[in-house]
Write an enzyme that holds these catalytic residues in place. Structure first.
Site, short mmCIF file in Angstrom:
data_model
loop_
_atom_site.label_atom_id
_atom_site.label_comp_id
_atom_site.label_asym_id
_atom_site.label_seq_id
_atom_site.Cartn_x
_atom_site.Cartn_y
_atom_site.Cartn_z
N GLU A 312 0.74 -1.34 0.28
CA GLU A 312 0.03 0.17 0.09
C GLU A 312 0.72 1.24 0.19
O GLU A 312 0.66 1.98 0.47
CB GLU A 312 -0.43 0.00 1.55
CG GLU A 312 -1.50 -1.37 1.06
CD GLU A 312 -2.47 -0.52 2.18
OE1 GLU A 312 -2.59 -0.53 3.30
OE2 GLU A 312 -4.02 -1.80 1.89
N ASP A 391 -8.83 -8.82 3.92
CA ASP A 391 -8.50 -8.01 5.52
C ASP A 391 -8.74 -7.50 6.36
O ASP A 391 -9.82 -6.87 5.89
CB ASP A 391 -7.62 -6.29 4.26
CG ASP A 391 -7.49 -5.32 4.67
OD1 ASP A 391 -6.95 -5.47 5.98
OD2 ASP A 391 -7.24 -4.07 4.18
N GLU A 419 -11.91 -2.42 12.23
CA GLU A 419 -12.67 -1.37 10.63
C GLU A 419 -13.45 -1.52 10.11
O GLU A 419 -14.28 -1.16 9.86
CB GLU A 419 -11.00 -1.80 9.90
CG GLU A 419 -11.23 -0.80 9.20
CD GLU A 419 -9.66 -1.20 7.83
OE1 GLU A 419 -9.18 -1.70 9.37
OE2 GLU A 419 -10.11 -0.47 6.83
C1 GCV Z 1 -2.34 0.52 8.37
C2 GCV Z 1 -6.68 -1.99 5.47
C3 GCV Z 1 -6.57 -0.54 6.17
C4 GCV Z 1 -5.40 0.20 6.48
C5 GCV Z 1 -4.03 -0.07 7.10
C6 GCV Z 1 -3.46 -1.71 6.40
C7 GCV Z 1 -2.92 -1.97 6.63
O1 GCV Z 1 -5.92 -1.56 3.90
O2 GCV Z 1 -7.67 -0.24 5.87
O3 GCV Z 1 -5.60 1.31 6.89
O4 GCV Z 1 -2.88 0.33 6.87
O5 GCV Z 1 -4.66 -2.56 6.62
O6 GCV Z 1 -3.11 -2.92 7.63
O7 GCV Z 1 -1.46 -1.80 6.44
#
Ligand code: GCV
Length: 702
Positions: A312, A391, A419
């Site tokens: 990411e 995720d 989340e």
């Molecule tokens: C910290 C998901 C979340 C991101 C997070 C990522 C990760 O994509 O939406 O906010 O980033 O996981 O675990 O690194």
């Protein structure tokens, strides 16, 4: 009261003063020395002064004896029970002490008690806790709060307790500087950070201290203090802010918790002024060796680094044509002389995917990147694997990476922060989900051992989870979300615990003095709440369907034509992702037998994961006997009704639990009800319009 005075306005979570009532009413002798034994002494001293007991600790005549009344409770580390300590404990303690010491020792195949283990025995009216060392004593004392019956009543045979996992870690996604999109805490739903405020480490870390105490009481022993997305400000924790990191570590030390830092893989460039962060470059290696040495000078018991690399947008070894083993080993070698570990995350996938490209499957990515590297990682590398291949969705299969790397230390990563499970506006007790994950047998029950190897056995690097805590007065925004934090610690210590019983522990501690009916109501509201949440949100493992960006509330096609690899492929005929070997992405082939075949087979695939593995027509008949489309309607209507019942049940608690807790939960249940209704109506309407199949029960669909 406890050793730390709690701020007037801060909810005590699972350590209200009353939790110490029984222990605090006893005459307690604490033997041993060191920081953690002092912590135990402080706790007992505080509790005794509130509840009429006494800390027998060299006061009186230097012994536990006071006329003919000896200690009721004896707490000590195994090594401290020499002749003097035994004499101080008094003759009444002898039977319990002898038994506890015997059970703490080696016998047959049994090793002596480790540092974190403890034994509790009760004989002749005296309760004895023997800790393997300071940490074990601390955990043993907290165990007495969970089970006050160990301090009263008849004798009980000695119980030996040791953690299943050495590393029981919480990861904070806290930013030092407020991030323009993600805020102070990424995916935080409980206010600001307890460590940082607008660009700086807080001068007053007293919330951190109370937090450390809560964590110790549930068995957590590691905390990573900053977000895995390491931006420019946060990167400096590793260098110029080490003094501040040391202050945070000081807060955690008396509670047997070691601090870890998330670091940016490009630190040699960002902080060191080098032109590269190539793991095979000698200057880069020297930079990391120096950086690690400096950290350990500031924080001698530092735990190690957490790294999100090539994920990411975070930098990583791919930029230099190197792989994740090269990257992780670079940091591992820098930390090894000091005893530190690297948590290297396996959450690596292409987040710039073309949605038109049906051959790329995000679920495959972690395995494709990491499984071929098995055996290449240094001993102090822990590859940290999200529990599912996508995720943190409300339902996913267990990640196949966990069964694919026998020569690598793996940690399972869970998400305590909600989340994708209601963002601490919805009640969603996740203990049952985590329990299913940890008990899952990748090779099937009965294979490779009588019960089969469980995910928890494969997690030789322990468990890690994203924290749900912020500076909210209830810690977690939703007061009932505290139970998730508590349950994570307990399941990391003992994965075989029944999550429903863990919930009762939490209820007992958090609502002291509540009668059985109140406890039963709180239990009722919470115990099934994960499945309720699943019912009214994304069906049968298909995942996502949330609003892009903040991830709250329904948006069925929100992620359907994006670059994130999160698709459901609903059309007029059917829905789901074909991940079979026969006709799909081949993801099922990443599992060992029997699951590779069970998931492959439309006839055998469990209903709750059907749309994760298969694209099926709406008329496909499930094992439950109903069709896919009718299941979607039924579960969404049922889920909403379950929330209505939760809210009604909660109303019955008015005046019977503290008003502030009642009111906050009631307010959130209102929001949950509105959100569940929105989920129900959008999902049902969407699938009705796609499929044209009416609800067999004739309910209103728009
Ligand atoms: C910290 C998901 C979340 C991101 C997070 C990522 C990760 O994509 O939406 O906010 O980033 O996981 O675990 O690194």
């Amino acid at each position: 009261m406890s050793g730390i005075s709690s701020g007037v306005d801060i909810h005590p979570a699972w350590l209200p003063s009353e939790a110490f009532g029984v222990l605090g009413s006893k005459r307690t002798l604490v033997v041993g020395s060191g920081v953690l034994v002092e912590t135990v002494r402080d706790e007992v001293r505080g509790a005794s002064s509130s509840y009429g007991g006494r800390l027998l600790d060299g006061d009186d005549d230097g012994s536990g004896h006071d006329g003919d009344h000896g200690a009721d409770v004896v707490l000590g580390t195994g090594a401290a029970f020499g002749d003097d300590a035994r004499a101080a404990a008094g003759p009444e303690a002898k039977a319990a002490l002898d038994e506890a010491m015997a059970v703490a020792g080696s016998a047959g195949d049994r090793e002596p008690l480790g540092r974190e283990g403890f034994v509790v025995a009760r004989r002749a009216g005296v309760t004895v806790v023997v800790g393997g060392d300071g940490p074990g004593l601390l955990y043993g004392m907290f165990h007495l709060l969970r089970f006050p019956e160990l301090l009263t009543g008849p004798g009980r045979p000695a119980e030996r307790h040791e953690p299943a996992h050495d590393l029981r870690m919480l990861d904070h996604w806290d930013n030092v500087a407020v991030h323009p999109v993600m805020g102070q805490v990424e995916r935080g739903y409980a206010g600001g950070s307890i460590f940082y405020d607008d660009g700086e480490v807080r001068a007053d870390l007293s919330r951190g201290e109370q937090y450390a105490r809560l964590l110790a009481a549930t068995g957590i022993n590691r905390v990573a203090i900053n977000n895995v997305n390491v931006h420019a400000r946060e990167a400096r924790l590793l260098t110029e802010d080490l003094g501040e990191v040391a202050r945070i570590a000081e807060v955690f030390r008396p509670w047997s918790i070691r601090v870890h830092l998330s670091v940016n893989f490009a630190s040699p460039i960002v902080l060191g002024g080098l032109e590269t962060s190539d793991p095979l470059d000698e200057k880069v290696q020297a930079w990391w060796a120096d950086a690690a040495a400096r950290v350990y000078r500031a924080v001698p018991d530092f735990g190690g680094f957490v790294v999100k690399a090539d994920s990411e947008g975070q930098p990583g070894p791919f930029a230099y044509g190197r792989d994740h083993a090269d990257g992780a080993n670079l940091l591992a070698r820098a930390l090894a002389p000091h005893g530190g570990v690297v948590h290297w995350r396996a959450f690596v996938y292409n987040h710039r995917q073309d949605w038109r490209d049906r051959s790329t499957d995000r679920a495959r990515a972690a395995y494709d990147h990491f499984a071929p590297l098995d055996g290449r990682f240094e001993d102090n590398v822990i590859v940290q694997v999200k529990h599912g291949p996508m995720d943190f969705q409300v339902r996913e299969p267990v990640s196949p990476v966990l069964a694919a790397m026998p020569r690598t230390r793996l940690a399972v990563e869970l998400q305590v922060t909600q989340e994708y499970t209601g963002q601490q506006k919805h009640v969603c007790y996740l203990g049952p989900y985590w329990s299913e994950i940890l008990r899952f047998r990748p090779w099937g029950a009965g294979a490779l051992g009588s019960a089969g190897i469980a995910v928890s056995d494969l997690a030789r690097g322990g468990l890690a989870a994203v924290s749900n805590v912020g500076d909210d007065r209830f810690w977690t925004g939703h007061p009932l979300a505290q139970a998730n934090l508590y349950a994570f610690g307990r399941l990391a210590w003992e994965p075989e615990l029944d999550p429903s019983a863990v919930l009762d522990e939490w209820i007992g501690l958090t609502f002291p003095g509540a009668d059985d009916a109140v406890r039963a109501s709180v239990h009722e509201v919470m115990d099934g709440s994960w499945r309720t949440y699943e019912n009214y949100t994304a069906p049968m493992g298909v995942g996502f369907m949330v609003r892009p960006g903040h991830h709250y509330g329904p948006d069925v096609d929100g992620y359907e034509y994006t670059a994130w690899g999160t698709y459901h492929f609903a059309d007029r005929d059917g829905v789901g992702v074909d991940r079979t070997r026969a006709t799909g992405t081949g993801f099922t082939g990443q599992y060992p037998a029997p699951w590779r075949d069970i998931y492959e087979s439309l006839a055998q695939c469990p209903d709750e994961l059907l749309l994760f593995f298969h694209h099926v027509p709406y008329g496909h008949v499930l094992h439950s006997g109903t069709t896919v489309i009718q299941h979607i309607y039924d579960t969404h209507f049922a889920g909403f009704e379950e929330v209505e019942r939760m809210a009604e049940r909660w109303e019955t608690l008015k005046g019977r639990i503290p008003d502030d807790v009642f009111a906050r939960v009631a307010e959130r249940l209102d929001e949950q009800l509105g959100s569940a209704r929105e989920w129900r109506d959008r999902l049902c309407t969407y699938f009705y319009r796609k499929s044209g199949v009416p609800d067999a029960c004739g309910r209103t669909i728009y």
